[in-house]
Design an enzyme around this catalytic site. Structure first.
Site, short mmCIF file in Angstrom:
data_model
loop_
_atom_site.label_atom_id
_atom_site.label_comp_id
_atom_site.label_asym_id
_atom_site.label_seq_id
_atom_site.Cartn_x
_atom_site.Cartn_y
_atom_site.Cartn_z
N ASP A 188 1.05 7.55 2.53
CA ASP A 188 0.69 8.96 2.34
C ASP A 188 1.92 9.78 1.95
OD1 ASP A 188 -0.29 11.51 2.46
OD2 ASP A 188 -1.06 11.37 4.51
N HIS B 217 2.13 12.99 1.72
CA HIS B 217 2.03 14.39 2.16
C HIS B 217 2.90 14.72 3.38
CE1 HIS B 217 -1.65 13.52 -0.14
NE2 HIS B 217 -1.49 14.73 -0.59
N CYS C 238 1.80 15.09 -5.19
CA CYS C 238 1.43 13.85 -4.46
C CYS C 238 1.07 12.69 -5.39
CB CYS C 238 0.33 14.11 -3.43
SG CYS C 238 -1.15 14.92 -4.06
#
Length: 378
Positions: free
Chosen positions: A260, A262, A58
């Site tokens: 994000d 993820h 990430c």
């Protein structure tokens, strides 16, 4: 977004939006950013390593997003907008190709993970913001198309003299033109030397790794941190929560807005003609928000200065907005190289025709030398 916030301006990477009047413009601005997420089914890193970065990549993806934003500002401008199915300029596809999950793309997950080995991170290990910054700095040396100068600050201190030295240093293999370029610089601006190299200002990617508290962010830094997102040079910030990285692109009141990484998507390659099917590289949902006090104190700020005047302007904004704090400044900006530091040497690409990943062995040796030097200089 709650009604009492509709009058509060939203700042996204140096641009101000008003929710009550131009919400659609705000959403377009956010979806235009390149969005890099976990991917699966790419060729194994290093031949035998992982073929997905889910669970560990990430922060590398956030570093890619910050760098991609710098490249968009460099080639397309900060106000360039992306629209679904709209034909985009060739530079856009070329930027995207730099980040595809292939070992031959200069800022791929493969190159980043392998360059991280030289920073003491095994492949598949989570990176912090500083490690990603160091990796980008090394990989940028192999990117001749963009010839960025990447400066990563040390000890919360940005040194103006070192940045100027780095951004005005001539392209490699044109040393002879250096002195003449300096003479002509004031009169000619960008001076081409005989070899045809441009000895002008190298576009600057400035990364400032910071620790804004011990276990939690110290509230004294909040205003200065938010101020950074208002600067026209802003590339946002890398950070998040431990082992959970986000790319922060702006704020609304006391909430940060972030992209994000993820989400796991499948590997996408470029088409025969060099274009990239880019649907999965733009986040088209409502933006994520997080209370600023929930931020992990370990962050890295990013700024992009295409021309020297952009950097000079950034310095004056920092003087005005960041250095006005008498105590507990977020970082320091100094004119001269601190005398007790080792001398500043602009990084140069090693004189070998290898990719970044193959360079690791030679950089390891370099690190050993640097460590010895540091011991001697202490």
């Amino acid at each position: 977004i709650e009604s009492n916030l509709t009058l509060t301006p939203v700042w996204i990477l140096g641009r101000q939006h008003h929710l009550n009047t131009d919400k659609s413009k705000l959403l377009l601005d956010i979806s235009a950013r390149l969005w890099f997420t976990y991917r699966r089914k790419f060729s194994p890193i290093g031949g035998t390593g992982p073929s997905s970065d889910a669970g560990w990549g990430c922060m590398l993806r956030c570093g890619q997003m910050m760098l991609a934003q710098a490249l968009i500002c460099r080639h397309l401008g900060r106000d360039w907008q992306w629209e679904k199915h709209k034909k985009q300029p060739e530079e856009y596809h070329r930027i995207l190709r730099c980040f595809l999950d292939r070992k031959d793309c200069c800022y791929s997950i493969h190159q980043m993970a392998q360059m991280g080995v030289g920073e003491g991170k095994s492949i598949g290990e989570w990176f912090g913001p500083n490690t990603v910054a160091q990796v980008l700095k090394k990989l940028a040396l192999f990117d001749e198309w963009n010839s960025l100068a990447v400066y990563v600050s040390m000890d919360n201190t940005v040194v103006i003299e070192d940045i100027k030295k780095m951004c005005w240093s001539p392209p490699q293999s044109s040393g002879a033109a250096h002195s003449s370029a300096h003479l002509h610089r004031s009169t000619l601006g960008r001076n081409k030397n005989t070899a045809g190299f441009c000895t002008g200002w190298k576009p600057l990617l400035l990364i400032i790794p910071l620790r804004l508290g011990i276990n939690h962010i110290n509230p004294v830094y909040i205003d200065a941190f938010k101020e950074c997102f208002k600067m026209p040079q802003s590339l946002g910030a890398l950070g998040g929560k431990p082992n959970n990285a986000y790319y922060f692109i702006g704020f609304l009141g006391n909430e940060l807005i972030y992209l994000d990484p993820h989400t796991t998507q499948s590997f996408v390659d470029s088409e025969e003609n060099g274009t990239v099917d880019d649907q999965s590289f733009h986040c088209q949902q409502a933006p994520h928000r997080m209370k600023i006090m929930n931020l992990d104190p370990s962050v890295a700020l990013g700024f992009f200065c295409k021309e020297e005047c952009d950097f000079d302007n950034w310095c004056s904004l920092v003087q005005k907005e960041i250095l006005k704090q008498q105590s507990l400044r977020m970082f320091e900006l100094v004119q001269k190289h601190p005398p007790h530091w080792p001398p500043f040497i602009p990084p140069t690409k090693p004189e070998v025709t290898t990719t970044g990943a193959e360079l690791i062995e030679s950089t390891d040796k370099l690190f050993e030398l640097e460590e010895e030097f540091e011991i001697l200089s202490v």
